[in-house]
Scaffold this motif. Structure first.
Motif, PDB file in Angstrom:
ATOM      1  N   VAL A  75       0.812  -1.152  -0.020  1.00 44.54           N
ATOM      2  CA  VAL A  75       0.147  -0.012  -0.010  1.00 44.54           C
ATOM      3  C   VAL A  75       1.051   1.272   0.071  1.00 44.54           C
ATOM      4  O   VAL A  75       0.593   2.233  -0.728  1.00 44.54           O
ATOM      5  CB  VAL A  75      -1.017   0.087   1.212  1.00 44.54           C
ATOM      6  CG1 VAL A  75      -1.723  -1.357   1.222  1.00 44.54           C
ATOM      7  CG2 VAL A  75      -0.184  -0.028   2.534  1.00 44.54           C
ATOM      8  N   SER A 225      -7.340   3.586  -3.231  1.00 45.39           N
ATOM      9  CA  SER A 225      -7.328   2.846  -1.922  1.00 45.39           C
ATOM     10  C   SER A 225      -8.678   2.806  -1.155  1.00 45.39           C
ATOM     11  O   SER A 225      -8.744   2.087  -0.390  1.00 45.39           O
ATOM     12  CB  SER A 225      -5.834   3.176  -1.010  1.00 45.39           C
ATOM     13  OG  SER A 225      -6.141   4.784  -0.827  1.00 45.39           O
ATOM     14  N   ASP A 285      -9.223  -0.521  -1.356  1.00 49.97           N
ATOM     15  CA  ASP A 285      -8.408  -1.671  -1.237  1.00 49.97           C
ATOM     16  C   ASP A 285      -7.940  -2.026  -2.718  1.00 49.97           C
ATOM     17  O   ASP A 285      -7.675  -3.101  -3.176  1.00 49.97           O
ATOM     18  CB  ASP A 285      -8.870  -2.972  -0.758  1.00 49.97           C
ATOM     19  CG  ASP A 285      -8.230  -3.042   0.804  1.00 49.97           C
ATOM     20  OD1 ASP A 285      -7.452  -2.281   0.990  1.00 49.97           O
ATOM     21  OD2 ASP A 285      -8.780  -3.976   1.594  1.00 49.97           O
ATOM     22  N   TYR A 287      -5.698  -0.316  -4.961  1.00 45.73           N
ATOM     23  CA  TYR A 287      -4.361   0.013  -5.231  1.00 45.73           C
ATOM     24  C   TYR A 287      -4.043  -0.198  -6.731  1.00 45.73           C
ATOM     25  O   TYR A 287      -2.967  -0.770  -7.158  1.00 45.73           O
ATOM     26  CB  TYR A 287      -3.442  -1.288  -4.477  1.00 45.73           C
ATOM     27  CG  TYR A 287      -3.703  -0.963  -2.867  1.00 45.73           C
ATOM     28  CD1 TYR A 287      -3.450   0.233  -2.343  1.00 45.73           C
ATOM     29  CD2 TYR A 287      -4.659  -2.117  -2.494  1.00 45.73           C
ATOM     30  CE1 TYR A 287      -4.056   0.408  -1.267  1.00 45.73           C
ATOM     31  CE2 TYR A 287      -5.036  -1.617  -0.900  1.00 45.73           C
ATOM     32  CZ  TYR A 287      -4.862  -0.689  -0.410  1.00 45.73           C
ATOM     33  OH  TYR A 287      -5.287  -0.623   0.951  1.00 45.73           O
TER      34      TYR A 287
END
Lengths: 343, 343
Positions: A75, A225, A285, A287
């Motif tokens: 991340v 994100s 989530d 990315y």
């Protein structure tokens, strides 16, 4: 505990020379002193990013040590990718329960998660220090360091009205993986589709190679994100603010064409039964990179992405006028509790 | 939550320009993009240190928000001081319970703790990003960044046989403060002595000004965070390792003269009744510097310390031969459960 742990487990992740050898040779110093000493090449700027993951908040408590470490670094590298930076180092603040620290297998697996991701990037990215403490709650703060040429960082604030909005990969897959991990989605997908989703959740692959090409191509970029709508919102807000600073009165907005959003086969299968875009637009989530590019740069972006084997989809455009508007097959729609509805 | 918190509370701790203004001006970028973009002046190296504090482990759970923030940054700046570096930036990974995040007064007090310490240093040290997450356990990872001239960092590994061992301030005071905080020590000390000890525990003052002078003076330095014996042990071990790398067979050790260890009036009063050196030697939480200097540099060290109003005590010397030996009034003594005993 700290000192033992660092030397026993983490030393192989550091620079190849010991702090003492490096001191003699006059090269960079990693783990083994009060701090790391790093040389920044002339003409380069340092880019620093920091992300914290907490067990039970950012990953399910039963996530493997390997996947926890992979994700904590990934991340951060994703943030560096969005800045157009080349990562070279990271530090780790690790708070962990005694049952992890005293479990040799868990610790080795954890270290291998960092090593596995670094290896997959093909870049020499070294652990350059950190701190290990005990805690009831497993918590990791990674602070990664990258380099960009002076003034070459790709920022959120550079979007221009008329820019095309492009994203890498597929969206919503990490959020789908979380639903699979929780058992909320099971028989709806094949075993392979479920595994693809879990991989997206647990081992996201930061788009570093494309990120490093963006400085000549993109006007703005961010890594997704918190979901496309929220992160694109940051680009729009920051770019509008920049226009205001420049004395212009342009309020920027965006149009998103939902049918152009790239989805995995698992997501497409789900969409056949449930018309909800929430995972793809707001799941988080991902990315993946969200970029805005001038239309005359699109060919170059696609060429670079093709060379790197990265999928690129143009999903909308930056507009004059406030807000992000979503369209499905040419018609304005809006998100509601039940999914997307026509006005 | 993250985004709101960062902008509402932490923005005043950042660089004075917004990310958008900085992008236009071509200056360094702090909070407000995926990462910070920082320029490192030619001829300087970057020094990175990272420390994690966990509530209930590194500070009592009832510690004030101001003191928690102060200490989290101070322990990092102390590491930079020991490297001879000039701090200029820090990032923060903050995991906090909802009752803190939603408590306006707690958050403001927390921010003021960082601001108070930075102000006390007289240096422009900016928050340049981070991440705020929720957690059951209040956990802070600060990663601070400093600058040193190329090859000028003061390392643990440079101690030479015959060096004098010097420390700043008084030792054991933070550990004494912890005993006061827990109520284990009360009527033995005056109110002023107790307050002095609590200040040492909660608001350690990193020895930055002296640290920045050390590069021309000290052969090695470390900050005392785990107690003199343990941290001096790191110097001895690392310096011995360096000798081995250089092909020499010298095993270094140290002599410590206990009566020369600087103690506060509170500690001196306790020592009148309880002969135990454990707080001063192994208590931790000192955040003073331990340096080794060639005898011909002692005058210069004392002169610099005098100019800065920093107390310096020479407490021992680096020797040939393994181990750290402690002497009291000329006689070899050793630490036992009950305190120091003559052989």
């Amino acid at each position: 505990m700290e000192f033992d742990l660092i030397h026993r487990y983490f030393a192989p992740l550091g620079l190849t020379k010991s702090a003492e050898q490096a001191a003699i040779d006059g090269t960079d110093i990693g783990i083994g002193d009060d701090g790391a000493v790093l040389s920044i090449p002339a003409g380069q700027q340092l880019v620093v990013v920091t992300d914290t993951l907490v067990s039970g908040v950012h990953f399910p408590e039963n996530t493997s040590a390997y996947d926890i470490a992979w994700k904590a670094l990934a991340v951060n590298l994703s943030d560096l990718a969005a800045m157009g930076a080349t990562p070279f180092a990271y530090s780790l603040g690790l708070s962990l329960p005694l049952e992890c620290a005293s479990d040799e297998e868990w610790m080795q697996d954890f270290v291998q998660g960092f090593a596995g991701l670094v290896k997959s990037t093909g870049l020499p990215i070294a652990l350059v220090g950190g701190d290990t403490t005990r805690s009831k709650t497993l918590t990791l703060t990674v602070s990664a360091k990258g380099l960009v040429g002076n003034g070459q960082a790709v920022l959120r604030s550079g979007a221009q009205s008329g820019d095309l909005i492009a994203v890498t990969g597929v969206l919503g897959e990490g959020a789908l993986g979380l639903q699979v991990a929780f058992g909320n989605i099971d028989s709806e997908l094949t075993a392979e589709q479920k595994q693809t989703a879990l991989n997206a959740l647990n081992r996201p692959q930061p788009q570093l190679a494309l990120g490093m090409c963006l400085k000549q191509i993109a006007n703005s970029a961010i890594d997704i994100s918190d979901g496309l709508l929220q992160d694109l919102g940051h680009i729009i807000k920051s770019s509008t603010k920049r226009q205001v600073v420049l004395g212009k009165t342009v309020q920027l907005g965006a149009k998103i064409f939902l049918e152009k959003i790239p989805l995995s086969s698992g997501m497409q299968q789900l969409f056949a039964s449930k018309v909800s875009w929430s995972l793809a637009l707001s799941g988080g989530d991902d990315y993946q990179l969200c970029m805005t590019v001038s239309p005359d740069k699109l060919t170059e972006l696609k060429l670079r992405a093709d060379e790197l084997g990265v999928e690129i989809a143009v999903i909308g455009e930056v507009t004059d006028g406030a807000g992000i508007k979503t369209y499905l097959d040419g018609k304005l729609v809006q998100q509601t509790e039940a999914g997307f509805q026509h006005f």
